[in-house]
Design a protein around this motif. Structure first.
Motif, PDB file in Angstrom:
ATOM      1  N   ARG A   1       0.834  -1.194   0.000  1.00  9.01           N
ATOM      2  CA  ARG A   1       0.000   0.000   0.000  1.00  9.01           C
ATOM      3  C   ARG A   1       0.875   1.252   0.000  1.00  9.01           C
ATOM      4  O   ARG A   1       2.040   1.246   0.418  1.00  9.01           O
ATOM      5  N   ARG A   2       0.279   2.367  -0.410  1.00 11.38           N
ATOM      6  CA  ARG A   2       0.962   3.655  -0.324  1.00 11.38           C
ATOM      7  C   ARG A   2       1.109   4.047   1.140  1.00 11.38           C
ATOM      8  O   ARG A   2       0.209   3.814   1.951  1.00 11.38           O
ATOM      9  N   HIS A   3       2.266   4.615   1.486  1.00  4.77           N
ATOM     10  CA  HIS A   3       2.592   5.016   2.854  1.00  4.77           C
ATOM     11  C   HIS A   3       2.591   3.825   3.806  1.00  4.77           C
ATOM     12  O   HIS A   3       2.305   3.944   4.999  1.00  4.77           O
ATOM     13  N   GLY A   4       2.934   2.671   3.276  1.00  5.94           N
ATOM     14  CA  GLY A   4       2.981   1.481   4.113  1.00  5.94           C
ATOM     15  C   GLY A   4       4.129   1.524   5.107  1.00  5.94           C
ATOM     16  O   GLY A   4       4.104   0.819   6.123  1.00  5.94           O
ATOM     17  N   GLU A   5       5.138   2.386   4.862  1.00  4.02           N
ATOM     18  CA  GLU A   5       6.297   2.466   5.768  1.00  4.02           C
ATOM     19  C   GLU A   5       5.888   2.881   7.169  1.00  4.02           C
ATOM     20  O   GLU A   5       6.477   2.446   8.160  1.00  4.02           O
TER      21      GLU A   5
ATOM     22  N   HIS B   1       6.088  -1.471  14.915  1.00  2.00           N
ATOM     23  CA  HIS B   1       5.865  -2.924  14.903  1.00  2.00           C
ATOM     24  C   HIS B   1       6.955  -3.621  15.706  1.00  2.00           C
ATOM     25  O   HIS B   1       8.137  -3.340  15.539  1.00  2.00           O
ATOM     26  N   PRO B   2       6.591  -4.538  16.605  1.00  2.00           N
ATOM     27  CA  PRO B   2       7.602  -5.158  17.478  1.00  2.00           C
ATOM     28  C   PRO B   2       8.483  -6.183  16.779  1.00  2.00           C
ATOM     29  O   PRO B   2       9.565  -6.502  17.289  1.00  2.00           O
ATOM     30  N   TYR B   3       8.028  -6.744  15.627  1.00  2.00           N
ATOM     31  CA  TYR B   3       8.789  -7.838  15.021  1.00  2.00           C
ATOM     32  C   TYR B   3       9.402  -7.476  13.672  1.00  2.00           C
ATOM     33  O   TYR B   3      10.357  -8.113  13.240  1.00  2.00           O
ATOM     34  N   LEU B   4       8.864  -6.471  12.991  1.00  2.24           N
ATOM     35  CA  LEU B   4       9.276  -6.160  11.635  1.00  2.24           C
ATOM     36  C   LEU B   4       9.754  -4.725  11.524  1.00  2.24           C
ATOM     37  O   LEU B   4       9.329  -3.853  12.295  1.00  2.24           O
ATOM     38  N   LYS B   5      10.609  -4.463  10.494  1.00  7.34           N
ATOM     39  CA  LYS B   5      11.102  -3.122  10.238  1.00  7.34           C
ATOM     40  C   LYS B   5      11.196  -2.886   8.734  1.00  7.34           C
ATOM     41  O   LYS B   5      11.315  -3.826   7.945  1.00  7.34           O
ATOM     42  N   TRP B   6      11.112  -1.628   8.354  1.00  5.64           N
ATOM     43  CA  TRP B   6      11.188  -1.212   6.943  1.00  5.64           C
ATOM     44  C   TRP B   6      12.628  -1.202   6.500  1.00  5.64           C
ATOM     45  O   TRP B   6      13.510  -0.692   7.199  1.00  5.64           O
ATOM     46  N   THR B   7      12.917  -1.740   5.300  1.00  2.00           N
ATOM     47  CA  THR B   7      14.281  -1.793   4.785  1.00  2.00           C
ATOM     48  C   THR B   7      14.327  -1.111   3.426  1.00  2.00           C
ATOM     49  O   THR B   7      13.293  -0.765   2.830  1.00  2.00           O
ATOM     50  N   ASP B   8      15.533  -0.978   2.923  1.00  2.00           N
ATOM     51  CA  ASP B   8      15.696  -0.382   1.598  1.00  2.00           C
ATOM     52  C   ASP B   8      15.049  -1.254   0.522  1.00  2.00           C
ATOM     53  O   ASP B   8      14.524  -0.736  -0.472  1.00  2.00           O
ATOM     54  N   VAL B   9      15.116  -2.540   0.720  1.00  2.00           N
ATOM     55  CA  VAL B   9      14.494  -3.443  -0.273  1.00  2.00           C
ATOM     56  C   VAL B   9      12.981  -3.239  -0.278  1.00  2.00           C
ATOM     57  O   VAL B   9      12.345  -3.215  -1.331  1.00  2.00           O
TER      58      VAL B   9
ATOM     59  N   ASP C   1      11.513  -0.503   0.429  1.00  2.00           N
ATOM     60  CA  ASP C   1      11.285   0.789  -0.215  1.00  2.00           C
ATOM     61  C   ASP C   1      11.344   0.664  -1.741  1.00  2.00           C
ATOM     62  O   ASP C   1      10.538   1.261  -2.460  1.00  2.00           O
ATOM     63  N   THR C   2      12.310  -0.154  -2.244  1.00  2.00           N
ATOM     64  CA  THR C   2      12.430  -0.346  -3.693  1.00  2.00           C
ATOM     65  C   THR C   2      11.194  -1.030  -4.257  1.00  2.00           C
ATOM     66  O   THR C   2      10.649  -0.621  -5.295  1.00  2.00           O
ATOM     67  N   LYS C   3      10.718  -2.064  -3.595  1.00  3.07           N
ATOM     68  CA  LYS C   3       9.528  -2.780  -4.066  1.00  3.07           C
ATOM     69  C   LYS C   3       8.296  -1.877  -4.050  1.00  3.07           C
ATOM     70  O   LYS C   3       7.441  -1.948  -4.946  1.00  3.07           O
ATOM     71  N   ALA C   4       8.239  -1.004  -3.037  1.00  3.93           N
ATOM     72  CA  ALA C   4       7.084  -0.108  -2.951  1.00  3.93           C
ATOM     73  C   ALA C   4       7.104   0.930  -4.066  1.00  3.93           C
ATOM     74  O   ALA C   4       6.065   1.250  -4.669  1.00  3.93           O
ATOM     75  N   LYS C   5       8.297   1.493  -4.351  1.00  5.15           N
ATOM     76  CA  LYS C   5       8.389   2.504  -5.388  1.00  5.15           C
ATOM     77  C   LYS C   5       8.106   1.920  -6.772  1.00  5.15           C
ATOM     78  O   LYS C   5       7.522   2.576  -7.633  1.00  5.15           O
ATOM     79  N   LEU C   6       8.528   0.664  -6.987  1.00  2.00           N
ATOM     80  CA  LEU C   6       8.280   0.025  -8.281  1.00  2.00           C
ATOM     81  C   LEU C   6       6.889  -0.601  -8.381  1.00  2.00           C
ATOM     82  O   LEU C   6       6.517  -1.098  -9.440  1.00  2.00           O
TER      83      LEU C   6
ATOM     84  N   PHE D   1       6.052  -8.613   5.906  1.00  2.00           N
ATOM     85  CA  PHE D   1       5.222  -7.411   5.993  1.00  2.00           C
ATOM     86  C   PHE D   1       4.148  -7.615   7.061  1.00  2.00           C
ATOM     87  O   PHE D   1       3.664  -8.740   7.262  1.00  2.00           O
ATOM     88  N   PRO D   2       3.762  -6.518   7.715  1.00  2.97           N
ATOM     89  CA  PRO D   2       2.531  -6.593   8.510  1.00  2.97           C
ATOM     90  C   PRO D   2       1.329  -6.757   7.567  1.00  2.97           C
ATOM     91  O   PRO D   2       1.324  -6.254   6.435  1.00  2.97           O
ATOM     92  N   GLU D   3       0.310  -7.446   8.007  1.00  3.74           N
ATOM     93  CA  GLU D   3      -0.865  -7.701   7.174  1.00  3.74           C
ATOM     94  C   GLU D   3      -1.486  -6.410   6.677  1.00  3.74           C
ATOM     95  O   GLU D   3      -1.954  -6.322   5.537  1.00  3.74           O
ATOM     96  N   ASP D   4      -1.490  -5.376   7.506  1.00  2.10           N
ATOM     97  CA  ASP D   4      -2.150  -4.122   7.141  1.00  2.10           C
ATOM     98  C   ASP D   4      -1.434  -3.367   6.031  1.00  2.10           C
ATOM     99  O   ASP D   4      -1.997  -2.460   5.416  1.00  2.10           O
ATOM    100  N   VAL D   5      -0.155  -3.699   5.761  1.00  2.51           N
ATOM    101  CA  VAL D   5       0.616  -2.991   4.748  1.00  2.51           C
ATOM    102  C   VAL D   5       0.248  -3.464   3.344  1.00  2.51           C
ATOM    103  O   VAL D   5       0.445  -2.727   2.363  1.00  2.51           O
ATOM    104  N   LEU D   6      -0.321  -4.654   3.237  1.00  5.89           N
ATOM    105  CA  LEU D   6      -0.541  -5.280   1.932  1.00  5.89           C
ATOM    106  C   LEU D   6      -1.986  -5.133   1.491  1.00  5.89           C
ATOM    107  O   LEU D   6      -2.912  -5.089   2.307  1.00  5.89           O
ATOM    108  N   GLU D   7      -2.157  -5.061   0.187  1.00  6.16           N
ATOM    109  CA  GLU D   7      -3.495  -5.085  -0.413  1.00  6.16           C
ATOM    110  C   GLU D   7      -3.526  -6.133  -1.522  1.00  6.16           C
ATOM    111  O   GLU D   7      -2.545  -6.337  -2.230  1.00  6.16           O
TER     112      GLU D   7
END
Length: 611
Positions: free
Chosen positions: A478-482, A488-496, A498-503, A560-566
């Motif tokens: 999703r947009r603004h998924g970062e 989130h206690p278990y997951l973190k945003w990475t450069d990879v 970010d690349t997948k989101a931009k593409l 990913f957290p479930e809420d980040v994906l569509e």
């Protein structure tokens, strides 16, 4: 007879009361169960009159008798009945064991002591007389007549094995008269007892032979006749429908049809049978000095009265009595060139009959070649009709082991039509093959469209559509998924990420869990923290997504957290083809299940039949 009937109906106590009556026959009829009255009235004209008077005066009893008759009529009979009759032979004819329904003989083509066993409806050894054979088929054959079904009674076997004797016998001796003459006797009794005088059908008789594939009228100096197909004429304006098997009635143009009544059927038809049998073509063979060289077909046409209040023609039931020519190998046993040509035509008819039976037994929707021979076309309504029964007597001479084995194998193939399931199973197999082709075609259409979409996909869009991915969950970030990663206690945003989101790349869900496995130190950063945080708030599920690699690169797996994906839906056309493919697969599985059920039921029937 009277005392036996009284004991059967009432027992000793009631028999005393019956003897006190003035009209013994009437009292016996009153004490008999309704189902026994049908047999009782065939004893004599007096019994018939007593039963008729009793039924006329007692409506309740008349209804009970009708119900009993209907129950007898609805007894389920096999489509075919196959019996084997063994001719008298010498004691050194080889290994040949006969049981009530089983027959075993040594294999003449094998140098070992192996034997072959067969199972039929009935096996008659050399001690059986004409009455033994007739009593086995009388009841089902007469039920066919009452049901107004066509029937075909025929004898098959090598020349000299007793076919003609079984069918015609010696009319001068009542104990040795053949099945053809016994049919007329039983038919007369049946029609007189089962129908009123005004409702009794008219009877017609024809007798022909098929010699060298030409039809000859045996009641008109063996004149040549022509076979033709006849179908019901459609009324003007009626809806057209394609002709189906059984719609066509085969007629013999120019064939003599003689008429008689129920009261004189025995005398008339017996006389005509003798007249026609005397005109048959016979010849000397290696096995028989006077062998029938043609197929004889005597037909009794039962022309029923039309239903009251209707202008339609009454229905006609045809009872064919067939004496087939010998089935020996013409090339091996022919005496001269003419007999070789006769044998070739005989074998053509018999082999065509075998192919007709095979096509029906397989039920694969293939062409039934009943027009390939005059004999099979003539008998097509009895052999291939929906409302028909066939009774086959295969005669064997054990002294000729090779011919006996050939006859038994032919009879075994014909008996494959014993159960309705024997034809239902091949039809189901054909349907399974058809559905399998449809399912395969639907899958190929899905694969073709997937390839087309993948080849034309824009950069970043899903270009790995396939039957497997269509059944998987397809997602994108999703947009603004970062922002949903920050706390989130278990997951973190990475450069990879970010690349997948931009593409706007699309991936497939591989795993969903509440807490992801801990990432080991030194492993690739896929979004999992090395040290999990503690959190008192409700945390959404964690999802592992695989992004397929392109241009030789490996696939990437990220958490990913479930809420980040569509979810991403496949193209509409692809969804429609997928639904059609799934529908075809479901129909195929359903038909396969029906086939397995039918095969299981058929195996159970065959085990019960051969036990």
């Amino acid at each position: 007879m009277a005392l036996e009937l009284m004991q059967l109906a009432a027992g000793p106590a009631r028999a005393v009361q019956v003897f006190k009556s003035g009209n013994l026959t009437q009292q016996i009829a009153r004490w008999l169960p309704p189902v026994k009255l049908v047999a009782f009235r065939r004893i004599s004209p007096c019994c018939r009159q007593v039963v008729s008077d009793l039924l006329a005066s007692d409506e309740a009893l008349r209804n009970e008798v009708q119900a009993a008759l209907q129950e007898v009529l609805h007894q389920k009979d096999n489509r075919v009945w196959v019996g084997i009759r063994v001719r008298n032979h010498s004691a050194d004819a080889g290994s040949f064991a006969v049981d009530r329904r089983h027959i075993t003989l040594a294999n003449p083509s094998s140098s070992t002591a192996s034997s072959t066993s067969f199972v039929f409806n009935r096996v008659f050894d050399h001690r059986a007389n004409q009455m033994d054979v007739w009593s086995s088929i009388q009841a089902p054959l007469m039920r066919c007549v009452l049901r107004r079904e066509h029937a075909c009674l025929f004898a098959y076997g090598q020349t000299g094995s007793g076919k003609t004797y079984t069918m015609f016998g010696d009319p001068a001796s009542p104990s040795e008269s053949g099945l053809a003459f016994r049919v007329t006797d039983s038919l007369k009794q049946l029609l007189q007892s089962a129908t009123c005088v005004e409702d009794r059908p008219s009877l017609e008789f024809s007798f022909l032979e098929v010699y060298n594939e030409r039809v000859h009228d045996l009641l008109a100096n063996s004149k040549v006749c022509v076979l033709a197909g006849e179908r019901e004429e459609l009324a003007p304006g009626s809806t057209y429908h394609a002709a189906k098997l059984g719609d066509e009635h085969v007629i013999v143009r120019g064939l003599t049809r003689r008429t008689c009544g129920v009261h004189d059927i025995t005398e008339k038809i017996s006389e005509w049978l003798l007249e026609g049998a005397a005109a048959r073509i016979v010849g000397r063979t290696a096995f028989n000095p006077r062998s029938s060289r043609s197929h004889a077909v005597a037909t009794i046409h039962v022309c029923w009265q039309p239903d009251p209040g209707t202008s339609a023609k009454g229905r006609e039931t045809r009872l064919h009595i067939v004496d087939l020519a010998g089935s020996e190998r013409s090339g091996q046993y022919a005496i001269d060139g003419e007999q070789l040509r006769e044998g070739a035509h005989i074998n053509l008819s018999l082999s065509t009959l075998g192919r007709v039976v095979g096509a029906l037994a397989r039920g694969q929707g293939e062409h039934v070649p009943y027009r390939d021979s005059s004999l099979t076309w003539l008998l097509s309504d009895a052999i291939t009709g929906c409302h028909a029964r066939a009774f086959m007597i295969a005669t064997v001479q054990p002294e000729h082991a090779a011919e006996t084995l050939s006859t038994l194998r032919y009879a075994q193939a014909y008996s494959s039509l014993q159960s309705d399931l024997s034809t239902k199973i091949p039809r189901l197999r054909a349907q399974v093959r058809s559905l399998l082709c449809q399912a395969d075609m639907a899958q190929r259409e899905v694969d073709t469209l997937c390839s087309l979409i993948n080849d034309n996909a824009r950069i970043g869009k899903m270009n790995q559509w396939s039957r497997e991915t269509l059944k998987s969950r397809v997602v994108q970030i999703r947009r603004h998924g970062e922002e949903l990663f920050r706390l989130h206690p278990y997951l973190k945003w990475t450069d990879v990420h970010d690349t997948k989101a931009k593409l706007a790349q699309i991936g497939l869900v591989e795993e969903v869990c509440a807490v992801p496995p801990v990432r080991e130190a030194g492993s690739a950063n896929d979004g999992r923290r090395i040290h999990f945080r503690e959190s008192s708030a409700n945390v959404c599920a964690c999802v592992r997504v695989v992004f397929t690699g392109k241009h030789g690169h490996q696939s990437t797996r990220l958490w990913f957290p479930e809420d980040v994906l569509e979810d991403v839906s496949p193209p509409a056309q692809l969804q429609e083809l997928l639904r059609e493919s799934e529908k075809a697969d479901a129909a195929l599985q359903q038909k396969v299940a029906q086939l397995k059920t039918a095969q299981k039921a058929f195996a159970s029937q065959m085990q019960q039949w051969t036990s």
